[in-house]
Design an enzyme around this catalytic site. Sequence first.
Site, PDB file in Angstrom:
ATOM      1  N   TYR A 122       0.849  -1.207   0.000  1.00 23.93           N
ATOM      2  CA  TYR A 122       0.000   0.000   0.000  1.00 23.93           C
ATOM      3  C   TYR A 122       0.880   1.251   0.000  1.00 23.93           C
ATOM      4  CZ  TYR A 122      -4.410   2.480   0.716  1.00 23.93           C
ATOM      5  OH  TYR A 122      -5.505   3.289   0.557  1.00 23.93           O
ATOM      6  N   LYS A 138      -3.067   8.537   2.893  1.00 23.87           N
ATOM      7  CA  LYS A 138      -4.307   8.368   3.669  1.00 23.87           C
ATOM      8  C   LYS A 138      -4.124   8.913   5.089  1.00 23.87           C
ATOM      9  CE  LYS A 138      -7.074   6.386   0.663  1.00 23.87           C
ATOM     10  NZ  LYS A 138      -8.054   7.233  -0.028  1.00 23.87           N
TER      11      LYS A 138
HETATM   12  P1  NAP Z   1     -12.503   3.814  -8.095  1.00 18.52           P
HETATM   13  O1  NAP Z   1     -13.853   3.366  -8.465  1.00 18.52           O
HETATM   14  O2  NAP Z   1     -11.386   3.549  -9.048  1.00 18.52           O
HETATM   15  O3  NAP Z   1     -12.574   5.353  -7.697  1.00 18.52           O
HETATM   16  C1  NAP Z   1     -11.426   6.164  -7.589  1.00 18.52           C
HETATM   17  C2  NAP Z   1     -11.778   7.446  -8.267  1.00 18.52           C
HETATM   18  O4  NAP Z   1     -10.755   8.444  -8.100  1.00 18.52           O
HETATM   19  C3  NAP Z   1     -11.963   7.270  -9.775  1.00 18.52           C
HETATM   20  O5  NAP Z   1     -13.184   7.854 -10.164  1.00 18.52           O
HETATM   21  C4  NAP Z   1     -10.771   8.034 -10.314  1.00 18.52           C
HETATM   22  O6  NAP Z   1     -10.896   8.502 -11.625  1.00 18.52           O
HETATM   23  C5  NAP Z   1     -10.694   9.153  -9.325  1.00 18.52           C
HETATM   24  N1  NAP Z   1      -9.494   9.978  -9.500  1.00 18.52           N
HETATM   25  C6  NAP Z   1      -8.192   9.605  -9.522  1.00 18.52           C
HETATM   26  N2  NAP Z   1      -7.408  10.665  -9.774  1.00 18.52           N
HETATM   27  C7  NAP Z   1      -8.238  11.741  -9.881  1.00 18.52           C
HETATM   28  C8  NAP Z   1      -8.049  13.123 -10.133  1.00 18.52           C
HETATM   29  N3  NAP Z   1      -6.819  13.650 -10.298  1.00 18.52           N
HETATM   30  N4  NAP Z   1      -9.135  13.944 -10.194  1.00 18.52           N
HETATM   31  C9  NAP Z   1     -10.375  13.448 -10.030  1.00 18.52           C
HETATM   32  N5  NAP Z   1     -10.626  12.148  -9.798  1.00 18.52           N
HETATM   33  C10 NAP Z   1      -9.569  11.299  -9.728  1.00 18.52           C
HETATM   34  O7  NAP Z   1     -12.041   3.111  -6.719  1.00 18.52           O
HETATM   35  P2  NAP Z   1     -12.661   3.106  -5.235  1.00 18.52           P
HETATM   36  O8  NAP Z   1     -12.071   1.904  -4.612  1.00 18.52           O
HETATM   37  O9  NAP Z   1     -14.119   3.273  -5.274  1.00 18.52           O
HETATM   38  O10 NAP Z   1     -11.947   4.351  -4.566  1.00 18.52           O
HETATM   39  C11 NAP Z   1     -12.652   5.400  -3.947  1.00 18.52           C
HETATM   40  C12 NAP Z   1     -11.978   5.831  -2.660  1.00 18.52           C
HETATM   41  O11 NAP Z   1     -12.081   4.773  -1.712  1.00 18.52           O
HETATM   42  C13 NAP Z   1     -10.493   6.144  -2.800  1.00 18.52           C
HETATM   43  O12 NAP Z   1     -10.165   7.239  -1.959  1.00 18.52           O
HETATM   44  C14 NAP Z   1      -9.864   4.867  -2.247  1.00 18.52           C
HETATM   45  O13 NAP Z   1      -8.544   5.071  -1.766  1.00 18.52           O
HETATM   46  C15 NAP Z   1     -10.828   4.575  -1.134  1.00 18.52           C
HETATM   47  N6  NAP Z   1     -10.765   3.219  -0.577  1.00 18.52           N
HETATM   48  C16 NAP Z   1     -10.919   2.150  -1.398  1.00 18.52           C
HETATM   49  C17 NAP Z   1     -10.864   0.875  -0.846  1.00 18.52           C
HETATM   50  C18 NAP Z   1     -11.007  -0.332  -1.722  1.00 18.52           C
HETATM   51  O14 NAP Z   1     -10.632  -1.417  -1.287  1.00 18.52           O
HETATM   52  N7  NAP Z   1     -11.544  -0.220  -2.917  1.00 18.52           N
HETATM   53  C19 NAP Z   1     -10.666   0.694   0.535  1.00 18.52           C
HETATM   54  C20 NAP Z   1     -10.520   1.817   1.337  1.00 18.52           C
HETATM   55  C21 NAP Z   1     -10.572   3.081   0.760  1.00 18.52           C
HETATM   56  P3  NAP Z   1      -9.928   7.778 -12.742  1.00 18.52           P
HETATM   57  O15 NAP Z   1     -10.442   6.390 -12.872  1.00 18.52           O
HETATM   58  O16 NAP Z   1     -10.088   8.650 -13.921  1.00 18.52           O
HETATM   59  O17 NAP Z   1      -8.528   7.807 -12.211  1.00 18.52           O
END
Ligand code: NAP
Length: 256
Positions: free
Chosen positions: A156, A163
């Site tokens: 990570y 984070k």
């Molecule tokens: P996701 O569907 O891939 O969402 C991440 C989003 O961030 C995408 O829409 C992505 O767009 C966007 N993004 C990245 N760079 C950006 C920028 N410069 N400007 C605007 N948008 C941007 O994945 P997710 O897992 O749902 O992630 C959402 C949040 O949850 C994140 O903060 C992640 O760290 C957190 N989280 C996820 C998990 C997990 O296991 N999935 C666990 C804990 C926390 P692009 O696709 O265009 O890059």
Amino acid sequence: MSLLNGKFGIVFGVANKRSIAWAIAQAWARAGATLAFTYQGERLKENVAELAGTFGPDTLILPCDVTRDEEIARVFAAVQQRFGKLHLLLHSVAFAPREALEGDFLNTSREAFRIAHDVSAYSLVALARAAAPLMTEGGSLLGLSYYGAEKVVPHYNVMGVAKAALEACTRYLAYDLGPRQIRVNCISAGPVNTLAARGISGFTEMLRHYEAKAPLKRNVTADELGATGLFLASDGAAAITGQVLYVDCGYQIMGM
Ligand code: NAP
């Protein structure tokens, strides 16, 4: 349910139907909120338009790379014009260069460190600053974090450091915005199979590990994250601010 009737919200971070942002947006919309959505770059426009369009053909959908101040300014000007005010903001955005999520944290480059923090942590500050003037009736800002902020989770790497910054930003913003009755919280989610998650090497192993070790012996679902997102946005959480709430089937309490 009408917990959010009359509320206006904006959602950053829907990439597709598996996105955590989409689960929370659906919960907010089902509870009566009117939502605007942003997408990063033309690549995602169609996806987001298709999903957001299910809330009505005139749903506000705007481009926004959260590292670009001028795009943030345009988004909030459009929100002001359409809604006149704002109550809810979801920050569900994170990014680190792929090579920084493999190998040793020791080898994190200055540039990868900068990008990870700009996209994943500073952006919450920038969005909060732009949203606050519209939150004239109070509001709720919600970010998404992960356990790697407080403990070492192999691979990570720099995202864990970003984070930790996001969680600290949450507390400082909660302090600054508290007098305006604007609350700022994070959900620390257990692993969910999304586009961003698949960029972390060993992610499948992580899902199996949680299933085996978490007290509930399973992984969290996106719908459960939606329900917690709804709670934190609602009056039920009116006195909760600056917190990181673990929604991880209890994994965070374990010592081994
Ligand atoms: P996701 O569907 O891939 O969402 C991440 C989003 O961030 C995408 O829409 C992505 O767009 C966007 N993004 C990245 N760079 C950006 C920028 N410069 N400007 C605007 N948008 C941007 O994945 P997710 O897992 O749902 O992630 C959402 C949040 O949850 C994140 O903060 C992640 O760290 C957190 N989280 C996820 C998990 C997990 O296991 N999935 C666990 C804990 C926390 P692009 O696709 O265009 O890059």
